[in-house]
Design a protein around this motif. Structure first.
Motif, PDB file in Angstrom:
ATOM      1  N   UNK A  64       7.679   2.260   7.523  1.00  0.00           N
ATOM      2  CA  UNK A  64       6.266   2.512   6.313  1.00  0.00           C
ATOM      3  C   UNK A  64       6.616   2.507   5.162  1.00  0.00           C
ATOM      4  N   UNK A  65       6.084   1.823   4.127  1.00  0.00           N
ATOM      5  CA  UNK A  65       6.335   2.333   2.889  1.00  0.00           C
ATOM      6  C   UNK A  65       4.896   2.996   2.683  1.00  0.00           C
ATOM      7  N   UNK A  94      -3.847  -1.201 -10.134  1.00  0.00           N
ATOM      8  CA  UNK A  94      -3.981  -2.499  -9.505  1.00  0.00           C
ATOM      9  C   UNK A  94      -2.669  -3.380  -9.391  1.00  0.00           C
ATOM     10  N   UNK A  95      -1.631  -2.859 -10.106  1.00  0.00           N
ATOM     11  CA  UNK A  95      -0.184  -3.936 -10.217  1.00  0.00           C
ATOM     12  C   UNK A  95       0.737  -3.374  -9.282  1.00  0.00           C
ATOM     13  N   UNK A  96       0.874  -2.087  -8.648  1.00  0.00           N
ATOM     14  CA  UNK A  96       1.852  -1.991  -7.476  1.00  0.00           C
ATOM     15  C   UNK A  96       3.125  -2.630  -8.063  1.00  0.00           C
ATOM     16  N   UNK A  97       3.468  -2.351  -9.283  1.00  0.00           N
ATOM     17  CA  UNK A  97       4.767  -2.860  -9.872  1.00  0.00           C
ATOM     18  C   UNK A  97       6.049  -2.517  -9.110  1.00  0.00           C
ATOM     19  N   UNK A  98       6.198  -1.386  -8.812  1.00  0.00           N
ATOM     20  CA  UNK A  98       7.145  -1.093  -7.944  1.00  0.00           C
ATOM     21  C   UNK A  98       7.276  -1.287  -6.503  1.00  0.00           C
ATOM     22  N   UNK A 101       8.647  -4.838  -5.376  1.00  0.00           N
ATOM     23  CA  UNK A 101      10.103  -4.932  -5.468  1.00  0.00           C
ATOM     24  C   UNK A 101      10.663  -4.764  -3.832  1.00  0.00           C
ATOM     25  N   UNK A 102       9.755  -4.438  -3.236  1.00  0.00           N
ATOM     26  CA  UNK A 102      10.191  -3.951  -1.727  1.00  0.00           C
ATOM     27  C   UNK A 102      10.024  -5.257  -0.551  1.00  0.00           C
ATOM     28  N   UNK A 103       9.668  -6.493  -1.120  1.00  0.00           N
ATOM     29  CA  UNK A 103       9.491  -7.634  -0.436  1.00  0.00           C
ATOM     30  C   UNK A 103       7.969  -7.540   0.238  1.00  0.00           C
ATOM     31  N   UNK A 104       8.049  -8.293   1.300  1.00  0.00           N
ATOM     32  CA  UNK A 104       6.834  -8.802   1.966  1.00  0.00           C
ATOM     33  C   UNK A 104       6.461  -7.778   3.219  1.00  0.00           C
ATOM     34  N   UNK A 130      -1.772 -10.004  -2.439  1.00  0.00           N
ATOM     35  CA  UNK A 130      -1.144 -11.140  -1.679  1.00  0.00           C
ATOM     36  C   UNK A 130       0.308 -11.240  -1.982  1.00  0.00           C
ATOM     37  N   UNK A 131       0.699 -10.805  -3.148  1.00  0.00           N
ATOM     38  CA  UNK A 131       2.297 -11.165  -3.142  1.00  0.00           C
ATOM     39  C   UNK A 131       3.155 -10.266  -2.510  1.00  0.00           C
TER      40      UNK A 131
END
Length: 205
Positions: A64-65, A94-98, A101-104, A130-131
């Motif tokens: 879990x992240x 809304x960006x979850x920019x960090x 970087x942890x993949x899908x 979605x990303x």
């Protein structure tokens, strides 16, 4: 959003944290319980709070992240839920920019989070989610309707609009369930919830 996060920081008393932690996760997630993964997978818990749900998932073997921007919630959670299956991250919608970087991830959860996102930010937030969703992965959201504390305001949510927005970013609806609150105080105030479960069917979008 910053005002809402500050509201949570001020509300993060031991009593508030205890009330949050005492809720039974199986009861919280009962509208979508059968859709949750049974074998160990990667989960992103967005708005993890003090890690109640993250710890529940981790105990079942999932990795879990736990994404939580409020230090006053995140740090008690890190002290209470020490598990090799949980990684904590200071990040926010809304960006979850960090987090991106942890993949899908095979499952993304947003329990009591989406109503804090202003309408103008929801498209960017859904793009970010979605990303992060793996092909065939699921996303579970609970949308709160009704009054909220003044220091933690909520914005009006239309479930149909949320479903259509998710579709724009590759998600297909698996389930929609309307429920009351499991907390007596919230029931008395007229709080109710819409649970939405999606599957990522087109990660190319």
């Amino acid at each position: 959003m910053n005002d809402i996060l500050e509201g949570y920081a001020k509300s993060a008393t031991p009593e508030f944290i205890a009330r949050y932690n005492e809720l039974d996760c199986a009861e919280v997630y009962s509208p979508v319980l059968d859709l949750l993964p049974q074998t160990p997978l990667r989960i992103a818990d967005i708005g993890a709070g003090t890690g109640r749900d993250a710890a529940w998932f981790a105990a079942a073997g999932h990795r879990v992240l736990a994404v939580e921007p409020v230090k006053e919630l995140r740090e008690p959670g890190m002290r209470q839920h020490i598990s090799p299956n949980i990684e904590w991250l200071d990040d926010k919608l809304p960006t979850l920019s960090k987090a991106q970087n942890y993949g899908r991830f095979d499952l993304i959860t947003l329990c009591g989070v989406w109503q804090h996102i202003e309408d103008r930010d929801r498209q960017l937030a859904m793009l970010s989610l979605g990303s992060m969703a793996a092909s065939g992965g699921k996303m579970v959201m609970s949308l709160r309707h009704g009054p909220a504390p003044l220091d933690r305001p909520v914005f009006s949510i239309c479930p149909d609009e949320t479903i259509e927005l998710a579709k724009q970013y590759g998600f297909s609806l698996l389930r929609r369930v309307e429920t009351g609150s499991i907390q007596a105080g919230n029931r008395a105030l007229g709080v109710n919830w819409t649970w939405l479960a999606f599957q990522m069917t087109d990660p190319s979008i």
